[in-house]
Scaffold this active site. Sequence first.
Site, PDB file in Angstrom:
ATOM      1  N   GLY A  26       0.801  -1.218   0.000  1.00 28.95           N
ATOM      2  CA  GLY A  26       0.000   0.000   0.000  1.00 28.95           C
ATOM      3  C   GLY A  26       0.833   1.266   0.000  1.00 28.95           C
ATOM      4  O   GLY A  26       0.298   2.378   0.025  1.00 28.95           O
ATOM      5  N   GLN A  75       1.624   7.648   4.008  1.00 29.69           N
ATOM      6  CA  GLN A  75       2.228   6.759   5.014  1.00 29.69           C
ATOM      7  C   GLN A  75       2.379   7.451   6.355  1.00 29.69           C
ATOM      8  O   GLN A  75       2.157   6.853   7.411  1.00 29.69           O
ATOM      9  CB  GLN A  75       3.603   6.308   4.548  1.00 29.69           C
ATOM     10  N   GLY A 122      13.579   5.616   5.364  1.00 27.17           N
ATOM     11  CA  GLY A 122      12.289   4.924   5.341  1.00 27.17           C
ATOM     12  C   GLY A 122      11.248   5.658   6.174  1.00 27.17           C
ATOM     13  O   GLY A 122      11.561   6.251   7.208  1.00 27.17           O
ATOM     14  N   GLU A 161       7.318   3.653   9.403  1.00 25.95           N
ATOM     15  CA  GLU A 161       7.057   3.482  10.829  1.00 25.95           C
ATOM     16  C   GLU A 161       7.214   4.744  11.669  1.00 25.95           C
ATOM     17  O   GLU A 161       6.625   4.853  12.737  1.00 25.95           O
ATOM     18  CB  GLU A 161       7.973   2.374  11.372  1.00 25.95           C
TER      19      GLU A 161
END
Lengths: 331, 756
Positions: free
Chosen positions: B482, B657, B720, B723
């Site tokens: 996703g 995200q 990244g 998270e």
Amino acid sequence: MKPFAYVKPADVAGAVRAVSDEPGAKFLGGGTNLVDLMREGVERPDTVVDVTGLPLDTVDQLPGGGLRIGAMVRNSSLAADERVRARYPMLSQAILAGASAQLRNMATVGGNLLQRTRCPYFYDPAAACNKREPGGGCDALGGFNRSHAVLGVSGSCIAAHPSDMCVALAALDAVIEVESVRGTRRIPMTGFHRLPGDTPEIETELAPDELVTAVELPPAPFAARSRYRKVRDRASYAFALVSVAAALEVRDGAVTAARLALGGLAAKPWRAHEAERILLGGPASEESFARAAEAELAGADVRPGNAFKVHLARATIVATLRELNTGKGTA
Amino acid sequence: MTTKYAETEPRQDAVKHVGRPVDRVDGRAKTTGEARYAAEHRYPGMAHAALVHATVARGRIEAVDTEAARAVPGVIEVLTHENAPAMKPAPKTSLMNLSSLASGTTVSYLATDEVHWNGQPVAVVVAETPETARHAASLVRVAYRELPAVVDFAAEEPNASPQKSSVLQPAGGDKGDAVAALAAAPVSVDLRFTTPPEHHNAMEPHATIAVWDGDRLTVHEGTQNIAWLRAHLAQRFGIPERAVRVLSPYVGGGFGGKGFVWAGTLLAVLAARATARPVRLALTREGVYRTVGGRTPTVQRVALGADGDGDLTALIHTSVAMTARIGGMPEGVVSSSRHLYDAATIHLRQRLVRLDLLANTAMRAPGDSVGSFALESAMDELACELGIDPIELRRRNEPERNPMDGKRFTHRMLREAYEVGAERFGWRERDPRPGSMRDGRWLVGMGVATAYHPSLTMPADVTVRLAADGAVVVRCALQEIGVGAATVQAQITADELGVPLEAVRVEIGDSELPAGPGAGGSAQTAGAAAGVLDACRKLKESALALARRAPDSPLRGRRLDDLEARDGGLYHGGRGETYAAILARAGRDHLEAGGGTGMLKFLAKTLNERRRWVKAASGAHFCEVRVDRDTGEVRVSRWLGMFDVGRVINAKTAAGQLRGGIVMGIGMALTEATQVDPRTGRIMNPSLSEYHVPVHADIPRIDVHWLDEPDPTMPLGLLGIGEVGITGVAAAVANAVRHATGKRVLDLPITLDKLL
């Protein structure tokens, strides 16, 4: 789920005959609760009698100012009805506080009356539950019981009734009309649901073969100023921890009419007669509201998980009455 | 200064596609329903499986009665430990073979009569339809001999034992004598926090279709790690890896819940082998709760000591978390405390209890999401004690080097994140006195907290092929959970080769492709980008080598570093030529190059880097809540996140995200908890109606921004972002609630009963 036969009668006589002829038959409304329970193996009917095709889907004016609501009226339609919104706003608010838009589009008024508890031990066939298996015990007593009832509970069951709509109907002195092969009868809403006692599996006065055909709302001019306040764990799509349906009429600082019913607190929509008695004729003051709330909740029987509900119910009752009295804090 | 930090404005020096809010390449397929997820495939003769779950926490099966189930028309087989074919044991875990980490549990399902957790599959029904399989499964009767089980995390806490350190994750550590420093500190807080178990609740419940063709196996499944799944299935079913094909083009959300191999996958493959039919096993939502692990509960202590100016003299952070007797992942709960504050002394410890429950697993920002709740709540409480603004307290304790060991940060911009974020959020409007800000019946509170998540990469093999007609194909077995995996690599490729975005197709989600990194640890995009950059460079080298052989090429005598890739070719100033021209002249129809680093080289590089650097994505959360003065209902009314995530590749998917992480963090803060009955170990709210994820009405507008400064050590400078968004969120909410009400809630979730 267990395989079952499906029939869809065209008239009420056919529907009540279908269920009367077959002990394993159940009426199916919008299916938003029964089908869930069938998937979990909690309900296991041999036959479902789909009653959504019956001509019971209108809201009609009664002589004298009341409304007659067909049992197959969908929850969204009832909440949107102009007469309901103007004369009984607490009912419209209560329905809109429940479930989700998709569920309200399916759910019927008759089915909503017969919603079953959301107790997790009732839903899980691996757990002990006197309601699901009479005499099986109750895992909720010593388990997760944060959402459970504190009023009218028994040692065999502390499940709470989940409906929002029913709380408003209890406050409004609605009357339930039911029909079976034996004829028609009328049951007052406040006497429709039962407290668990030793038989928590019996939840209403309705016989298994009786069909709810209509709900009648008597005229209640003071209800035009009414409110349904629901307190829950998220902003939408959650069952009530506590809910309050209230109407208040005040003249010269004194309460001349009061209606109060509570949700999330008992096995049935809880009409707060004791609180109403204290409110009526007394001053419309914070102190009086608090005294009425405390009197109603004096008999609460709590567990560690749900002890907070007494305080929450008191605060919510007082806040709702305050809001009706002052017209403030509606946000 | 202000335009630079806008969400959708790419850097001025950014190349054509990287940084822009490009639409995801699979957006149309997903919104029209054309995209087929694992459970939506069909095979001739396909059968359907359903699980029977144990109802005791630990015991032996004394008898299984399958007669009624077998009698249901349409039932093909009922598999139990009495008749199921054997599967090989789970591999011993080893860092030399990372795929050995893939086991969700160590259980060999249907191999013995042992029950290890309440919910373990003890039988599988295979039938002609899913409805028949589920109905028949409800008719299987199992008798157990129960054994004593340890399932109550809270009760077991005193029996916790020290967590072991690993190369990748130290379990504790000390800098100086924090216990003595705390005792001597003029100002201190010492708090005990708890966080409950939680579940991922990806939109797509886990589903597997398994098809055997002799000893070859094809599996359709939404997974976060194609390579691990393939290796694990090969191991468990005794066939070579090359005989296993995993197809996973779409994954309906993972959040860690699809990173490992769980019972449903193994049992679908087993059932297909036993029945010689293609078998589809789509878990119900309840089935996901009963067979896929979730986040560990934690108990944490954070104690902070400071001098009167707010300089930290002591930081103590200890934790207890769980694993199961049958597996589970020890979490780095106190990890953030290694990096966030320049305390003079630090004391860190992690302990574990082992329970007779389903193994826990990774869930978005394992360790850091729960650890940051405790650390960042304690910092806020210390600010209250000191009477210092919480942002100022953090600024004073912002370290120049990593506090535990003095390593350098590759990149750290928390000061800037707070400064710019505070300005945009309107932090200066905040009256610091608790309960002082009101809006009608609502008490208004504002809180901040730091987001921090370590950055890593994993190796990826990538091939890039450029055809004479201009079509570019990038191949790598990435997982699209996703996040826009194919989209961002297409953007990078288009820029590196200087070709239109539409010319690039990225093939992902198939184990036949070159091996990709897993979609976990916020590591997929960077790992794949490194491979893409490498492959693109090699491809351009090949193109240049071809061109330089031709006497009439304008590129003759040029080096790649002098050239610009643009307009479908290579150019030096105005002179150059297209790939098409180079290929035509050379009589070639395509060029292809492979990129990536081998595992050993990668590990050597990673360990070498870790000795020198600390790197992480970070950010500052700003939260405004409203708390009903009568009922304690909490509503988040405003959110702003200002992140330092290096270079952003796609402004649209990146914002998605980061926002998604914040939404999940708001759930963690206010509503989410998996209710494990401490008497039975059974999950009592295995559904989306009773496990409360936030609904739309719970989520306000969320503003996300980033500083957009590349990290010098990462491919393209990207860090990244999967998270970091969730870390710190629960603390920001708790801190805002503290400001609104004066109440410090130490136990998640912050339900209204804790505020009455």
